[in-house]
Design a protein around this motif. Structure first.
Motif, mmCIF file in Angstrom:
data_model
loop_
_atom_site.group_PDB
_atom_site.id
_atom_site.type_symbol
_atom_site.label_atom_id
_atom_site.label_comp_id
_atom_site.label_asym_id
_atom_site.label_seq_id
_atom_site.Cartn_x
_atom_site.Cartn_y
_atom_site.Cartn_z
ATOM 1 N N GLU A 331 0.792 -1.349 -0.011
ATOM 2 C CA GLU A 331 0.056 0.221 0.072
ATOM 3 C C GLU A 331 0.833 1.170 0.071
ATOM 4 O OE1 GLU A 331 -2.523 -0.130 3.261
ATOM 5 O OE2 GLU A 331 -3.774 -1.949 2.561
ATOM 6 N N ALA A 332 2.029 1.248 0.480
ATOM 7 C CA ALA A 332 2.890 2.528 0.791
ATOM 8 C C ALA A 332 3.413 2.820 -0.631
ATOM 9 C CB ALA A 332 3.978 2.143 1.702
ATOM 10 N N HIS A 341 5.349 7.836 1.240
ATOM 11 C CA HIS A 341 5.828 6.909 2.160
ATOM 12 C C HIS A 341 7.208 6.304 1.605
ATOM 13 C CE1 HIS A 341 1.912 7.468 3.578
ATOM 14 N NE2 HIS A 341 1.499 6.944 2.395
ATOM 15 N N ILE A 342 8.230 6.221 2.734
ATOM 16 C CA ILE A 342 9.469 5.596 2.214
ATOM 17 C C ILE A 342 9.442 4.308 2.731
ATOM 18 C CG2 ILE A 342 11.833 5.660 2.439
ATOM 19 C CD1 ILE A 342 11.520 8.576 3.226
ATOM 20 N N VAL A 343 9.935 3.155 1.709
ATOM 21 C CA VAL A 343 9.987 1.818 2.334
ATOM 22 C C VAL A 343 11.253 1.504 2.045
ATOM 23 C CG1 VAL A 343 8.867 -0.297 1.854
ATOM 24 C CG2 VAL A 343 7.593 1.407 1.281
ATOM 25 N N GLN A 351 5.083 10.265 7.245
ATOM 26 C CA GLN A 351 5.131 11.909 8.142
ATOM 27 C C GLN A 351 3.471 11.991 8.443
ATOM 28 O OE1 GLN A 351 7.136 14.756 6.109
ATOM 29 N NE2 GLN A 351 8.914 14.700 7.411
ATOM 30 N N PRO A 352 3.266 11.639 9.455
ATOM 31 C CA PRO A 352 1.673 12.266 9.867
ATOM 32 C C PRO A 352 1.756 13.510 9.955
ATOM 33 C CG PRO A 352 2.901 10.811 11.599
ATOM 34 C CD PRO A 352 3.871 10.939 10.494
ATOM 35 N N LEU A 445 -2.689 0.822 5.633
ATOM 36 C CA LEU A 445 -1.524 1.645 6.213
ATOM 37 C C LEU A 445 -2.424 3.063 6.442
ATOM 38 C CD1 LEU A 445 1.430 2.247 6.128
ATOM 39 C CD2 LEU A 445 1.399 3.326 3.870
ATOM 40 N N GLU A 446 -3.334 3.268 5.692
ATOM 41 C CA GLU A 446 -4.004 4.557 5.842
ATOM 42 C C GLU A 446 -4.518 4.489 7.295
ATOM 43 O OE1 GLU A 446 -5.163 5.799 1.382
ATOM 44 O OE2 GLU A 446 -6.588 5.681 3.070
#
Lengths: 667, 208
Positions: A331-332, A341-343, A351-352, A445-446
């Motif tokens: 999902e990211a 998002h970094i995987v 970063q929220p 993820l969300e």
């Protein structure tokens, strides 16, 4: 013992022949025979404890009565009759003892009652004398000799030895039987113990099968530890193999934790894993990412759990963590968001909030000694958000359950699989927006990011309120957090009060609803304010509310004290501009109107209190020609500032009350 | 006003190119229970789902020889559910080693006015029947065990009589064209049901 019928008393007598019996021919010396009464009473009954109850002997009168009953008084008393009586008596007696000998029937009845006794004794005496004589003759060995009777030579040969031998043989036989039986018993007991200690492979296999799915393929026993049967779609096979543990040396002592069964799990599921979710300040550089491999202490072994069970459970947990992480990373990468998002390797970073970093990492320790040396530092315990890790597991399981739910089954049966509401899209002519709302829009993820945001916002709000409460004493700030929260929403009620005046000054009550990204504040007077996630906004807002509270408190206090409110404003447009919120002001007049108090309170500028005195109390007033009447001197005139910091009282409202009291003259 | 131009390009993609892989078999009534137990164990762990459907087969006779066949099916157990319209193409004549029957399949969910619509379009109902039974799934595999009933009076689904003393077992997968691994999975699954029911591909042409 002779029961002599001739004795009317029918008592028994014992006849004792005493003395030595001499041989008598006819007319030999008489042998003395002495008679004594046995004084035995007849036994009437023997009771259960052996006590004999005797028939009581008849007394004299009873005896006489008995005898008289036998007399036939109808016979008369003359001599003929006597003879007749005697004959009759004789006949009677003859009838009465039919068991008498024939010799004694002819016997003269009127003679002596001991006659039969004497006769019997005499015959016994004769026999004894004959025997005595014979023995004397035999002793002389002249006319008679004793000849021994020939006996069987075998009969008495060695009867004791023979008996001994036969007894010995019999005992030996019995002993052998008993020994055989004892041997069998001891063997079976030893076998049982052996079995129990060894814990048979089959019974262990049965136990394994009661908790895990097993199937037999060829000659191998394979098992399934994946969540596929619970609805998972992860492509891992999750197969483990059951092998018999044969490396046991029966001669040595079997160790306590020996198990005849061993399971072989796939190599990539070895060890233990967990998902670490943590929120940190943003790292200054993204340099050393993806090297997290923190360890957690192994959970303590519960007594009674098999080693295979722990192994399989750990492997299943690893599989679930892998699935969760695979889903999150998929999902990211796929989902487009404002900040990508970094995987990296085993970590997902997003970063929220600006300046904040949420990192979700899969920590898998294979139990190798080498790996343990690689990370020597101790893991920070409070970094890891256990709630989010648990929620991740729960969300994954919910996803599994959804794939197995019956809402997927089609009615009619030939329709393809799919959510039943989506099948209505065609017939009901849904548009794109409706279809989008039907489909599950949020991925794992969300959801986790939203939850993390909420947790962070909530903790920051709590911290802000607490820091304000500890820093500022004068209006007290109270926070009542509600017990029941949602993953995305919490609420807290904030009260600003003055100590000692809680009942009077309770006009500032705020209900804060903390959401995912915003805080919604509902004021008591109905205003709804939305604050962003910035910490400063909330702090400024609360400070402004506190300053407003002071002025509201004066208003309430004036009501109580009897002072009149002349003017009141929440947001005063005069005076220096405040950087936080607005200043508020109030003017109250004393009951008799002589004095007035003016208060201006601002969050930054603090409070300013001025008192207006009547004109006749001020000395510096210039005399003016306009005012001629004396009555005008009672009006209020100039203002004087109060040195509020030097005022007595522990808080603002108390000080105000004292001031009001001081300015209210006693009647 | 001119009619808006209708595109003449053939529609590709989406649900048009779905293939249905099918294996069929049958069991006698007495063997139904053991088959259901076996399926309950082999298939996904869900509550067993039963269904009752009413299917009507519509024919459109054109000038050419072959009539065009459409199947309209509705659920008797769930009346508010939408109707299901299905087109099944000719079975693909691929290599004989393929284990399942493969044919083109188009599924459409429609509203409840389907029979009138088809009548207006020119279709005429050829025959109808009622099917009742159980449905299982294993991943994308669907197993339908159904008993067919003949409708005695047209339109009246209450009065039915069973067609035979057996149950029809169908194993089907809906997959996009070109995935041949599906038939392997189907064959493996059919193997596991082997002694109870023999599922094989039955060519409808040969039996007509």
């Amino acid at each position: 013992m002779y029961n002599n019928a001739f004795n009317p008393a029918s008592q028994t007598y014992v006849v004792v022949v005493g003395g030595v019996c001499h041989s008598i021919m006819s007319g030999g010396p008489a042998v003395r025979v002495s008679i004594e009464s046995a004084c035995e009473k007849q036994v009437q009954e023997v009771s259960l404890d052996g006590v004999e109850t005797y028939v009581p002997p008849l007394s004299m009168s009873q005896n006489l009565a008995r005898l008289t009953q036998r007399i036939d008084f109808s016979q008369g008393s003359d001599s003929e009759e006597e003879g007749g009586v005697g004959e009759q008596r004789d006949q009677e007696w003859g009838k009465q003892e039919p068991e008498e000998d024939e010799a004694t029937v002819k016997f003269q009845p009127s003679l002596w009652p001991w006659d039969s006794v004497r006769n019997n004794l005499r015959s016994a005496l004769t026999e004894m004398c004959v025997l005595y004589d014979v023995l004397n003759i035999v002793k002389q060995k002249k006319y008679m000799t004793l000849d021994p009777v020939s006996q069987d030579p075998m009969a008495g040969k060695s009867p004791q030895v023979f008996q001994l031998i036969s007894k010995k043989k019999a005992l030996a036989n019995a002993a052998q039987l008993l020994l055989k039986g004892a041997e069998k018993l001891s063997k079976s007991v030893a076998e049982n113990q052996e079995n129990r200690r060894q814990r048979d492979f089959n019974s262990e296999l049965l136990r394994l099968r009661s908790q895990w799915k097993l199937r037999k393929v060829g000659d191998k026993i394979l098992g399934d530890l994946s969540y596929r049967s619970a609805g998972s779609l992860f492509p891992h096979h999750g197969t483990f193999e059951v092998i018999k543990n044969t490396d046991i040396d029966l001669d040595k002592k079997i160790p306590e934790d020996y198990c005849p069964l061993n399971v072989q799990i796939p190599s990539d599921l070895e060890g233990s894993a967990y998902i670490k979710v943590s929120i940190q300040k943003q790292a200054p550089d993204i340099g050393d990412l993806g090297t997290l491999s923190l360890f957690r202490r192994q959970p303590k072994l519960k007594a009674g759990t098999q080693p295979w069970h722990l192994k399989l459970e750990a492997a299943q947990n690893v599989l679930l963590c892998k699935e969760i992480f695979a889903q999150l990373s998929r999902e990211a990468v796929q989902i487009k968001s404002q900040i990508p998002h970094i995987v990296v390797k085993n970590q997902i970073i997003s970063q929220p909030f600006p300046g904040l970093q949420l990192s979700i990492s899969l920590c898998h320790s294979t139990g190798d000694k080498k790996n343990q040396k690689a990370s020597p530092e101790k893991p920070k315990p409070d970094d890891h958000l256990y709630v989010l890790e648990h929620n991740l597991h729960q969300l994954m399981r919910e996803f599994h359950k959804h794939t197995l739910s019956s809402t997927v089954m089609p009615h009619p049966a030939t329709a393809p699989f799919g959510h039943k509401r989506l099948r209505l899209a065609g017939p009901m002519a849904y548009d794109k927006a409706e279809i989008a709302s039907l489909q599950q829009s949020e991925g794992l993820l969300e959801k986790i990011i939203k939850q993390a945001k909420h947790i962070f916002l909530r903790s920051r709000t709590a911290r802000t309120i607490d820091s304000l409460a500890s820093r500022i004493e004068d209006p007290q700030i109270q926070a009542h957090w509600s017990n029941i929260n949602d993953v995305y929403e919490s609420s807290v009620k904030v009260l600003i009060t003055s100590q000692g005046y809680e009942q009077i000054c309770k006009s500032i009550q705020l209900q804060l609803n903390i959401g995912v990204e915003q805080i919604r504040v509902v004021h008591r007077d109905g205003r709804v304010i939305t604050l962003s996630h910035q910490e400063q906004e909330l702090q400024d807002f609360l400070l402004s509310q506190m300053s407003q509270h002071q002025v509201h408190a004066v208003q309430q206090l004036a009501k109580v004290m009897g002072w009149h409110v002349l003017s009141f404003s929440n947001h005063v447009g005069l005076g220096p501009v405040e950087s936080i919120g607005n200043a508020s002001a109030i003017t109250v007049a004393s009951p008799n109107g002589e004095y007035a108090i003016s208060v201006r309170n601002g969050p930054e500028s603090g409070c300013k209190v001025l008192v207006q005195f009547p004109r006749n109390q001020c000395k510096e007033l210039p005399k003016s020609d306009v005012i001629q009447d004396n009555k005008w001197n009672h009006l209020r005139g100039p203002y004087k500032e109060v040195h509020w910091s030097r005022m007595e009282g522990r808080n603002f409202v108390y000080k105000m009350e004292l001031l009001m009291a001081a300015l209210t003259p006693c009647p | 006003m001119e009619a808006p131009p209708v595109t003449v390009m053939p529609v590709t993609g989406g649900t048009i190119n779905m293939m249905e892989y099918l294996l069929q078999g049958s069991v006698l009534d007495q063997a139904l229970d053991s088959l259901l137990h076996r399926l309950r164990g082999l298939c996904d762990n869900m509550e067993p789902e039963s269904f009752a459907d009413h299917e009507m087969v519509y024919l459109l006779k054109g000038q050419q020889g072959n009539p065009f066949l459409l199947r309209a099916r509705r659920s008797l157990a769930h009346p508010p559910a939408p109707w299901h319209l299905r087109y099944l193409g000719q079975p693909e004549v691929g290599d004989k080693s393929r284990h399942a029957l493969v044919r083109n399949c188009v599924d459409v969910a429609t509203s409840h006015s389907l029979p009138e619509f088809l009548n207006e379009m020119g279709f005429r109902m050829d025959h109808e029947f009622v099917a009742k039974g159980h449905i299982f799934r294993k991943g994308s595999l669907k197993v339908v065990v159904s008993k067919l009933f003949r409708v005695l009076v047209q339109g009246n689904t209450e009065n039915t009589e069973p067609l035979s003393l057996s149950y029809l077992v169908e194993l089907s997968v809906l997959a996009p064209a070109g995935q041949d691994t599906v038939s392997e999975d189907m064959r493996a699954f059919a193997e596991q049901l082997k002694p109870l029911v023999h599922l094989e591909k039955i060519d409808p042409k040969r039996h007509m």
